[in-house]
Design a protein around this motif. Sequence first.
Motif, PDB file in Angstrom:
ATOM      1  N   GLU A  99       0.812  -1.224   0.000  1.00 51.10           N
ATOM      2  CA  GLU A  99       0.000   0.000   0.000  1.00 51.10           C
ATOM      3  C   GLU A  99       0.846   1.274   0.000  1.00 51.10           C
ATOM      4  N   MET A 100       2.132   1.157   0.342  1.00 46.63           N
ATOM      5  CA  MET A 100       3.013   2.323   0.348  1.00 46.63           C
ATOM      6  C   MET A 100       3.771   2.493  -0.964  1.00 46.63           C
ATOM      7  N   GLN A 101       3.986   1.403  -1.676  1.00 48.93           N
ATOM      8  CA  GLN A 101       4.813   1.474  -2.879  1.00 48.93           C
ATOM      9  C   GLN A 101       4.238   2.380  -3.951  1.00 48.93           C
ATOM     10  N   GLN A 102       2.933   2.407  -4.092  1.00 49.68           N
ATOM     11  CA  GLN A 102       2.346   3.271  -5.120  1.00 49.68           C
ATOM     12  C   GLN A 102       2.524   4.746  -4.764  1.00 49.68           C
ATOM     13  N   MET A 103       2.384   5.076  -3.479  1.00 52.47           N
ATOM     14  CA  MET A 103       2.500   6.470  -3.051  1.00 52.47           C
ATOM     15  C   MET A 103       3.951   6.924  -2.959  1.00 52.47           C
ATOM     16  N   LEU A 104       4.843   6.002  -2.604  1.00 56.06           N
ATOM     17  CA  LEU A 104       6.251   6.341  -2.382  1.00 56.06           C
ATOM     18  C   LEU A 104       7.146   5.458  -3.254  1.00 56.06           C
ATOM     19  N   HIS A 105       6.840   5.430  -4.539  1.00 54.99           N
ATOM     20  CA  HIS A 105       7.505   4.504  -5.460  1.00 54.99           C
ATOM     21  C   HIS A 105       9.021   4.676  -5.533  1.00 54.99           C
ATOM     22  N   SER A 106       9.536   5.885  -5.373  1.00 52.72           N
ATOM     23  CA  SER A 106      10.980   6.089  -5.513  1.00 52.72           C
ATOM     24  C   SER A 106      11.764   5.662  -4.265  1.00 52.72           C
ATOM     25  N   TRP A 107      11.078   5.215  -3.230  1.00 56.40           N
ATOM     26  CA  TRP A 107      11.733   4.874  -1.965  1.00 56.40           C
ATOM     27  C   TRP A 107      11.976   3.386  -1.779  1.00 56.40           C
ATOM     28  N   SER A 108      11.508   2.586  -2.699  1.00 58.95           N
ATOM     29  CA  SER A 108      11.642   1.143  -2.582  1.00 58.95           C
ATOM     30  C   SER A 108      12.623   0.653  -3.647  1.00 58.95           C
ATOM     31  N   PRO A 109      13.501  -0.280  -3.329  1.00 55.26           N
ATOM     32  CA  PRO A 109      13.623  -0.983  -2.057  1.00 55.26           C
ATOM     33  C   PRO A 109      14.361  -0.150  -1.011  1.00 55.26           C
ATOM     34  N   ILE A 110      14.163  -0.511   0.248  1.00 57.32           N
ATOM     35  CA  ILE A 110      14.886   0.123   1.349  1.00 57.32           C
ATOM     36  C   ILE A 110      16.349  -0.303   1.255  1.00 57.32           C
ATOM     37  N   VAL A 111      17.237   0.657   1.363  1.00 58.05           N
ATOM     38  CA  VAL A 111      18.669   0.348   1.337  1.00 58.05           C
ATOM     39  C   VAL A 111      19.019  -0.422   2.607  1.00 58.05           C
ATOM     40  N   ARG A 112      19.666  -1.550   2.408  1.00 61.27           N
ATOM     41  CA  ARG A 112      20.040  -2.422   3.530  1.00 61.27           C
ATOM     42  C   ARG A 112      21.556  -2.573   3.580  1.00 61.27           C
ATOM     43  N   GLU A 113      22.232  -1.500   3.873  1.00 58.42           N
ATOM     44  CA  GLU A 113      23.686  -1.520   4.039  1.00 58.42           C
ATOM     45  C   GLU A 113      24.021  -0.974   5.410  1.00 58.42           C
ATOM     46  N   ARG A 114      25.092  -1.497   5.965  1.00 62.46           N
ATOM     47  CA  ARG A 114      25.536  -1.032   7.280  1.00 62.46           C
ATOM     48  C   ARG A 114      25.844   0.471   7.201  1.00 62.46           C
ATOM     49  N   LEU A 115      25.345   1.214   8.152  1.00 58.86           N
ATOM     50  CA  LEU A 115      25.612   2.653   8.193  1.00 58.86           C
ATOM     51  C   LEU A 115      27.057   2.877   8.631  1.00 58.86           C
ATOM     52  N   PRO A 116      27.723   3.874   8.039  1.00 54.57           N
ATOM     53  CA  PRO A 116      29.132   4.105   8.367  1.00 54.57           C
ATOM     54  C   PRO A 116      29.344   4.957   9.615  1.00 54.57           C
ATOM     55  N   PHE A 117      28.306   5.076  10.442  1.00 56.30           N
ATOM     56  CA  PHE A 117      28.398   5.840  11.683  1.00 56.30           C
ATOM     57  C   PHE A 117      27.540   5.136  12.732  1.00 56.30           C
ATOM     58  N   LYS A 118      27.780   5.448  13.980  1.00 54.70           N
ATOM     59  CA  LYS A 118      27.021   4.864  15.088  1.00 54.70           C
ATOM     60  C   LYS A 118      25.551   5.251  14.932  1.00 54.70           C
ATOM     61  N   SER A 119      24.671   4.288  15.177  1.00 51.90           N
ATOM     62  CA  SER A 119      23.249   4.588  15.026  1.00 51.90           C
ATOM     63  C   SER A 119      22.397   3.740  15.963  1.00 51.90           C
ATOM     64  N   MET A 120      21.215   4.256  16.218  1.00 48.85           N
ATOM     65  CA  MET A 120      20.227   3.567  17.041  1.00 48.85           C
ATOM     66  C   MET A 120      18.868   3.716  16.373  1.00 48.85           C
ATOM     67  N   VAL A 121      18.139   2.606  16.283  1.00 50.51           N
ATOM     68  CA  VAL A 121      16.750   2.632  15.813  1.00 50.51           C
ATOM     69  C   VAL A 121      15.857   2.585  17.050  1.00 50.51           C
ATOM     70  N   ALA A 122      14.954   3.546  17.154  1.00 54.98           N
ATOM     71  CA  ALA A 122      13.953   3.582  18.221  1.00 54.98           C
ATOM     72  C   ALA A 122      12.632   3.164  17.581  1.00 54.98           C
ATOM     73  N   ALA A 123      12.077   2.041  18.047  1.00 56.01           N
ATOM     74  CA  ALA A 123      10.885   1.489  17.405  1.00 56.01           C
ATOM     75  C   ALA A 123       9.809   1.171  18.444  1.00 56.01           C
ATOM     76  N   SER A 124       8.573   1.270  17.984  1.00 56.99           N
ATOM     77  CA  SER A 124       7.408   0.996  18.808  1.00 56.99           C
ATOM     78  C   SER A 124       6.851  -0.381  18.471  1.00 56.99           C
ATOM     79  N   ARG A 125       6.225  -0.990  19.433  1.00 54.93           N
ATOM     80  CA  ARG A 125       5.640  -2.316  19.226  1.00 54.93           C
ATOM     81  C   ARG A 125       4.277  -2.265  18.544  1.00 54.93           C
ATOM     82  N   ASN A 126       3.682  -1.087  18.411  1.00 56.19           N
ATOM     83  CA  ASN A 126       2.381  -0.981  17.742  1.00 56.19           C
ATOM     84  C   ASN A 126       2.381   0.135  16.690  1.00 56.19           C
TER      85      ASN A 126
END
Length: 181
Positions: A99-126
């Motif tokens: 449902e997101m690909q049609q609206m945000l077509h230029s954003w897929s696929p998500i880049v899956r490479e290690r970031l070259p700097f320290k990072s933290m993902v803050a995520a919610s369970r819902n």
Amino acid sequence: MIAPVLLIPGWHNSGPDHWQSRWQSAHGFIRVEQHNWDLPLRGDWMIQLEEAVLTHPDAVLVAHSLGCILVAAWAAHSIHAHRVKAALLVAPSDVERPEMQQMLHSWSPIVRERLPFKSMVAASRNDPFCSFMRASVLAQTWGSSLADCGMSGHINTESKLGDWPEGFALLQNILKEKNGH
């Protein structure tokens, strides 16, 4: 010297009651502006982030939602990613959902490479825009640590977090670690 903090909002920007806007007002953080918040084009947004990083070297990035996907894409392509000291990536959006690909077509696929700097993902369970499991996988592929934000929705204005002090504490931890404290 304290590192400059660049705020990277997601799709439709962050409104006045969003924690990013509150942090900008309270702490003088710098918002990375986009040409079009409502029709985001990945390449255009990457250029804006590139210019912001060149203007503010040694920055710490604080991204929300689509902004997290932007940071991953930008870091994989920029020769200036080494200028970033760390990133807090809050509530990444899963732009690969059908449902997101049609609206945000230029954003897929998500880049899956290690970031070259320290990072933290803050995520919610819902989070309605990305499951916790999916956010966990993204954190792992980006080489990011993972902060479990419980049942906080999309960690946005609708989540009614106010200034989101828990998130600010996560940012402070990243800044302390970056400065070697």
